[in-house]
Design an enzyme around this catalytic site. Structure first.
Site, PDB file in Angstrom:
ATOM      1  N   THR A 185       2.176  -6.366  14.407  1.00 41.69           N
ATOM      2  CA  THR A 185       1.072  -7.332  14.402  1.00 41.69           C
ATOM      3  C   THR A 185       1.441  -8.507  15.303  1.00 41.69           C
ATOM      4  O   THR A 185       2.485  -8.489  15.965  1.00 41.69           O
ATOM      5  CB  THR A 185       0.806  -7.858  12.974  1.00 41.69           C
ATOM      6  OG1 THR A 185       1.947  -8.630  12.586  1.00 41.69           O
ATOM      7  CG2 THR A 185       0.578  -6.723  11.985  1.00 41.69           C
ATOM      8  N   CYS A 196      -8.052  12.545   0.174  1.00 39.09           N
ATOM      9  CA  CYS A 196      -8.893  13.550   0.843  1.00 39.09           C
ATOM     10  C   CYS A 196      -9.331  14.656  -0.122  1.00 39.09           C
ATOM     11  O   CYS A 196     -10.292  15.386   0.152  1.00 39.09           O
ATOM     12  CB  CYS A 196      -8.154  14.159   2.026  1.00 39.09           C
ATOM     13  SG  CYS A 196      -7.495  12.911   3.138  1.00 39.09           S
ATOM     14  N   GLY A 235       0.851  -1.203   0.000  1.00 37.35           N
ATOM     15  CA  GLY A 235       0.000   0.000   0.000  1.00 37.35           C
ATOM     16  C   GLY A 235       0.875   1.238   0.000  1.00 37.35           C
ATOM     17  O   GLY A 235       1.706   1.419   0.896  1.00 37.35           O
ATOM     18  N   GLY A 274      -2.618   2.390   9.633  1.00 38.41           N
ATOM     19  CA  GLY A 274      -3.656   3.050   8.831  1.00 38.41           C
ATOM     20  C   GLY A 274      -5.052   2.496   9.048  1.00 38.41           C
ATOM     21  O   GLY A 274      -5.376   1.929  10.089  1.00 38.41           O
ATOM     22  N   ASP A 275      -5.875   2.676   8.026  1.00 36.76           N
ATOM     23  CA  ASP A 275      -7.299   2.318   8.120  1.00 36.76           C
ATOM     24  C   ASP A 275      -7.517   0.830   8.405  1.00 36.76           C
ATOM     25  O   ASP A 275      -8.603   0.440   8.834  1.00 36.76           O
ATOM     26  CB  ASP A 275      -8.004   2.637   6.790  1.00 36.76           C
ATOM     27  CG  ASP A 275      -8.159   4.127   6.553  1.00 36.76           C
ATOM     28  OD1 ASP A 275      -7.717   4.921   7.397  1.00 36.76           O
ATOM     29  OD2 ASP A 275      -8.724   4.491   5.494  1.00 36.76           O
ATOM     30  N   GLY A 287     -19.610   4.330   4.677  1.00 34.28           N
ATOM     31  CA  GLY A 287     -18.552   3.852   5.569  1.00 34.28           C
ATOM     32  C   GLY A 287     -17.593   2.914   4.869  1.00 34.28           C
ATOM     33  O   GLY A 287     -17.762   2.598   3.677  1.00 34.28           O
ATOM     34  N   ALA A 301      -1.345   6.879   2.284  1.00 34.45           N
ATOM     35  CA  ALA A 301      -1.020   7.626   3.507  1.00 34.45           C
ATOM     36  C   ALA A 301      -0.035   6.889   4.417  1.00 34.45           C
ATOM     37  O   ALA A 301       1.089   7.350   4.659  1.00 34.45           O
ATOM     38  CB  ALA A 301      -2.310   7.969   4.238  1.00 34.45           C
TER      39      ALA A 301
HETATM   40  P1  FAD Z   1      -5.015   4.202   1.874  1.00 33.47           P
HETATM   41  O1  FAD Z   1      -4.589   5.599   1.825  1.00 33.47           O
HETATM   42  O2  FAD Z   1      -6.372   3.854   1.404  1.00 33.47           O
HETATM   43  O3  FAD Z   1      -3.964   3.355   1.040  1.00 33.47           O
HETATM   44  C1  FAD Z   1      -4.067   1.976   0.911  1.00 33.47           C
HETATM   45  C2  FAD Z   1      -3.482   1.561  -0.425  1.00 33.47           C
HETATM   46  O4  FAD Z   1      -3.169   0.182  -0.353  1.00 33.47           O
HETATM   47  C3  FAD Z   1      -4.458   1.720  -1.573  1.00 33.47           C
HETATM   48  O5  FAD Z   1      -3.949   2.591  -2.547  1.00 33.47           O
HETATM   49  C4  FAD Z   1      -4.639   0.307  -2.109  1.00 33.47           C
HETATM   50  O6  FAD Z   1      -4.697   0.274  -3.527  1.00 33.47           O
HETATM   51  C5  FAD Z   1      -3.384  -0.388  -1.625  1.00 33.47           C
HETATM   52  N1  FAD Z   1      -3.549  -1.841  -1.448  1.00 33.47           N
HETATM   53  C6  FAD Z   1      -4.515  -2.476  -0.753  1.00 33.47           C
HETATM   54  N2  FAD Z   1      -4.331  -3.801  -0.785  1.00 33.47           N
HETATM   55  C7  FAD Z   1      -3.222  -4.018  -1.519  1.00 33.47           C
HETATM   56  C8  FAD Z   1      -2.520  -5.193  -1.920  1.00 33.47           C
HETATM   57  N3  FAD Z   1      -2.924  -6.404  -1.552  1.00 33.47           N
HETATM   58  N4  FAD Z   1      -1.422  -5.030  -2.666  1.00 33.47           N
HETATM   59  C9  FAD Z   1      -0.989  -3.802  -3.031  1.00 33.47           C
HETATM   60  N5  FAD Z   1      -1.608  -2.657  -2.691  1.00 33.47           N
HETATM   61  C10 FAD Z   1      -2.707  -2.774  -1.939  1.00 33.47           C
HETATM   62  N6  FAD Z   1      -9.021  11.571   6.215  1.00 33.47           N
HETATM   63  C11 FAD Z   1      -8.809  12.706   6.905  1.00 33.47           C
HETATM   64  O7  FAD Z   1      -8.160  12.673   7.956  1.00 33.47           O
HETATM   65  N7  FAD Z   1      -9.301  13.909   6.451  1.00 33.47           N
HETATM   66  C12 FAD Z   1     -10.002  14.002   5.296  1.00 33.47           C
HETATM   67  O8  FAD Z   1     -10.409  15.095   4.893  1.00 33.47           O
HETATM   68  C13 FAD Z   1     -10.254  12.816   4.568  1.00 33.47           C
HETATM   69  N8  FAD Z   1     -10.981  12.848   3.430  1.00 33.47           N
HETATM   70  C14 FAD Z   1     -11.158  11.699   2.723  1.00 33.47           C
HETATM   71  C15 FAD Z   1     -11.889  11.750   1.543  1.00 33.47           C
HETATM   72  C16 FAD Z   1     -12.077  10.599   0.802  1.00 33.47           C
HETATM   73  C17 FAD Z   1     -12.889  10.662  -0.460  1.00 33.47           C
HETATM   74  C18 FAD Z   1     -11.512   9.374   1.228  1.00 33.47           C
HETATM   75  C19 FAD Z   1     -11.688   8.130   0.418  1.00 33.47           C
HETATM   76  C20 FAD Z   1     -10.798   9.309   2.401  1.00 33.47           C
HETATM   77  C21 FAD Z   1     -10.618  10.469   3.162  1.00 33.47           C
HETATM   78  N9  FAD Z   1      -9.919  10.442   4.363  1.00 33.47           N
HETATM   79  C22 FAD Z   1      -9.725  11.593   5.065  1.00 33.47           C
HETATM   80  C23 FAD Z   1      -9.395   9.178   4.906  1.00 33.47           C
HETATM   81  C24 FAD Z   1      -7.919   8.992   4.577  1.00 33.47           C
HETATM   82  O9  FAD Z   1      -7.743   9.177   3.211  1.00 33.47           O
HETATM   83  C25 FAD Z   1      -7.499   7.605   5.006  1.00 33.47           C
HETATM   84  O10 FAD Z   1      -7.707   7.490   6.391  1.00 33.47           O
HETATM   85  C26 FAD Z   1      -6.047   7.315   4.707  1.00 33.47           C
HETATM   86  O11 FAD Z   1      -5.778   7.455   3.341  1.00 33.47           O
HETATM   87  C27 FAD Z   1      -5.687   5.894   5.155  1.00 33.47           C
HETATM   88  O12 FAD Z   1      -4.390   5.582   4.786  1.00 33.47           O
HETATM   89  P2  FAD Z   1      -3.976   4.077   4.548  1.00 33.47           P
HETATM   90  O13 FAD Z   1      -2.533   4.085   4.166  1.00 33.47           O
HETATM   91  O14 FAD Z   1      -4.389   3.239   5.674  1.00 33.47           O
HETATM   92  O15 FAD Z   1      -4.872   3.594   3.336  1.00 33.47           O
END
Ligand code: FAD
Length: 556
Positions: free
Chosen positions: A277, A45, A10, A286-287, A248, A13
């Site tokens: 983990t 975002c 991933g 992250g999420d 959600g 973020a």
């Molecule tokens: P993500 O940023 O979702 O990144 C995960 C990445 O992992 C993805 O690109 C996916 O393709 C990749 N992935 C998944 N599985 C695999 C795999 N098996 N192999 C390879 N790659 C993989 N948060 C705020 O705090 N303020 C805001 O204003 C806000 N606005 C938002 C608006 C929108 C429309 C969205 C969708 C989200 C928003 N968020 C906001 C939430 C924030 O974007 C997320 O909390 C944050 O991006 C989470 O980061 P992450 O790295 O956990 O996941």
């Protein structure tokens, strides 16, 4: 020790911030990011604002590129590369090149999972009809823009009144589209308490959004005019040329589950305070992860960018043996809806109630800067705190200006274990165009401290239902005439000392005014004159935000 091979799943973020931090910890480590999509480190975002044309060019959403990662950080990014599985015994992952179908394995010393969360798409009848979109990625936003343009969309149903639903509603309205928002709960913005969501709901309606609250989507069907009919639990159907699902997200745990990693109570990947983990060579951020709530201590899922970034950084430090301790999440968040800003931090009243925790609360409605300086706007603020010792538990605020600054200060106070007495004493920036000499944060602390010290016994509007207390409105007669709680008598503050004989001494007296300031003075007068008195917190402004239930009647 530092010649590690770090693989990251991933590249947005959490993953990107972990990779960049890892490079700053070691020049020797080999760091590779695997990203399923076609972009690394993009601004999810910003997506609603790209749909709304506020961000006009897609490339502005690209925070970094693979080339930048290579040249600036010596980090390799493999796009369109899906990690299929983890062999924990061999410390190896299997990768699929999406374009070619090639599969290959890569070994790791440390593996970081930051796969994010997937939008919920419940298996409702018709959910796969064309024109029903979720918003998570750049391609999602592209498809929405394309559909809007190619189908000359005039009506959209937005399902879900959370952050993304609200942002989408605003951006669609700004494109001249009429929006109906359906929300299963009786309020928008679920992190807020219901009365704090009322001004948001009124604002949405004032901007032309049709709101249908307490109404869950049940089905989708195609209409003869090539539109979509959205069937709901109320029996009503809403027609549109496009539907946005914003109900959600659920953590992406498939990789973790198939690798036998432990999950937490809420279904996210379990991690310890170092973001490790249940496998000591695998971190997750992250999420996708479940972490403790800073205030309640309960496990929780908070899909926000701030925690994801901080966790990514901590995971990198932990990989290089630094002692780190993630403090937990407190859900500090802000969203803009047309001219309103809504922000929250810490626990809500409904969460504390659900967990059976003790709390007190106050409401206030100060100006965001000095009233004599042009343009002052009201902030409606709710502060929640412990009745024993005044530890701050949470805060929520809604207003047109200065909202997020106040919530940020309170967020930090919560993280430092601060009390309402700390807010009273906080020394904050002041000049007339920015604030007041007693900042809204100070005022919140003072109002709460007055309650805790017993100087201003306090009642709340929900307590007026069935009370035997006499409600006294101390506003001016013209304000009282324009609207007041049923049964309230009017004794304006300037007349109060002269009319004490009219107030009974054998029953409690609850006083209110417009926002709580004049009633504070009145409470002190009555208390010092021996009356059993309480101040109705937040005054008539708070009364008006209580959801209409028939319990809180207004008379004119
Ligand atoms: P993500 O940023 O979702 O990144 C995960 C990445 O992992 C993805 O690109 C996916 O393709 C990749 N992935 C998944 N599985 C695999 C795999 N098996 N192999 C390879 N790659 C993989 N948060 C705020 O705090 N303020 C805001 O204003 C806000 N606005 C938002 C608006 C929108 C429309 C969205 C969708 C989200 C928003 N968020 C906001 C939430 C924030 O974007 C997320 O909390 C944050 O991006 C989470 O980061 P992450 O790295 O956990 O996941």
């Amino acid at each position: 020790m530092s010649k590690k091979r770090i693989l990251i799943v991933g590249g947005v973020a959490g993953g990107a911030s972990c990779a960049a931090r890892a490079r700053r910890m070691s020049e020797e480590a080999e760091i590779i990011i695997f990203e399923r999509g076609a972009f690394v480190s993009f601004a999810n975002c910003g997506l609603p604002y790209y749909v709304g044309n506020v961000i006009a060019e897609e490339r502005k959403l690209l925070v970094a590129t693979p080339e930048l990662f290579k040249t600036r950080f010596n980090i390799e990014v493999r796009l369109e590369s899906t990690v299929l599985s983890i062999d924990r015994g061999q410390k190896r992952i299997e990768v699929l090149e999406n374009q070619t179908g090639r599969r290959y394995a890569e070994k790791y010393d440390a593996l970081v999972l930051s796969p994010g969360a997937a939008p919920l798409r419940p298996p409702l009848p018709g959910i796969d009809l064309p024109g029903i979109f979720s918003l998570r990625t750049i391609p999602d936003s592209r498809q929405i823009r394309q559909w809007l343009e190619e189908h000359c969309v005039r009506h959209v149903v937005v399902v879900g009144g959370g952050f993304i639903g609200l942002e989408m509603a605003e951006n669609l309205v700004k494109r001249g589209i009429s929006v109906t928002m359906l929300e299963r709960l009786p309020q928008v913005m679920p992190p807020l308490d219901p009365e704090m969501a009322v001004p948001v709901q009124k604002h949405l309606q004032a901007k032309g959004v049709t709101l249908s609250l307490g109404n869950a989507v049940k089905s989708f069907s195609a209409t003869p005019e090539e539109g979509i009919s959205v069937g709901t639990s109320s029996g009503e159907a809403f027609e549109a040329e496009m539907v946005v699902l914003a109900i959600g997200v659920k953590p992406e745990t498939q990789l973790a589950v198939s690798a036998g990693l432990r999950l937490g109570k809420c279904g996210g990947i379990w991690v310890d305070h170092q973001m490790k983990t249940s496998d000591p060579s695998i971190w997750a951020v992250g999420d996708a992860v479940e972490v403790p709530d800073f205030v309640t201590g309960e496990p929780t899922l908070v899909p926000l960018a701030g925690p994801a970034n901080r966790q990514g950084r901590l995971a990198a430090d932990s990989i290089f043996g630094r002692e780190v301790h993630f403090r937990g999440v407190q859900g500090t968040a802000v969203v803009g809806v047309f001219d309103l800003t809504i922000a929250t931090t810490g626990a809500s009243e409904k969460t504390l109630k659900r967990l059976g925790k003790e709390y007190e609360k106050v409401y206030l409605h100060p100006g965001h800067h000095a009233g004599y300086y042009p343009g002052a706007r009201m902030i409606s603020l709710k502060l929640i705190f412990s009745p024993k010792g005044g530890k701050i538990l949470g805060a929520q605020a809604v207003g047109e200006a200065g909202v997020e600054r106040r919530m940020d200060v309170i967020a930090m106070a919560i993280q430092k274990g601060g009390t309402v007495f700390d807010l009273e004493e906080a020394e904050l920036c002041y000049a007339p165009q920015y604030g007041t000499a007693k900042d809204p944060v100070n005022l919140a602390g003072m109002v709460a401290a007055n309650l805790l010290k017993g100087d201003v016994p306090t009642a709340h509007w929900e307590g007026t239902v069935g009370t035997t207390a006499l409600i006294v409105d101390v506003r001016d007669p013209h304000e009282h005439a324009a609207g007041h709680p049923a049964g309230a008598i009017n004794i304006p503050l300037p007349e109060l000392r002269a009319r004490l004989a009219e107030i009974p001494r054998d029953r409690e007296v609850w006083v209110h005014c417009g926002v709580g300031q004049r009633s504070y003075y009145a409470t002190r007068i009555l208390k010092l004159n021996g009356f059993r008195v309480k101040n109705l917190s937040g005054g008539f402004a708070t009364f008006k935000n209580h959801p209409p239930s028939g319990k809180h009647k207004e008379s004119c």
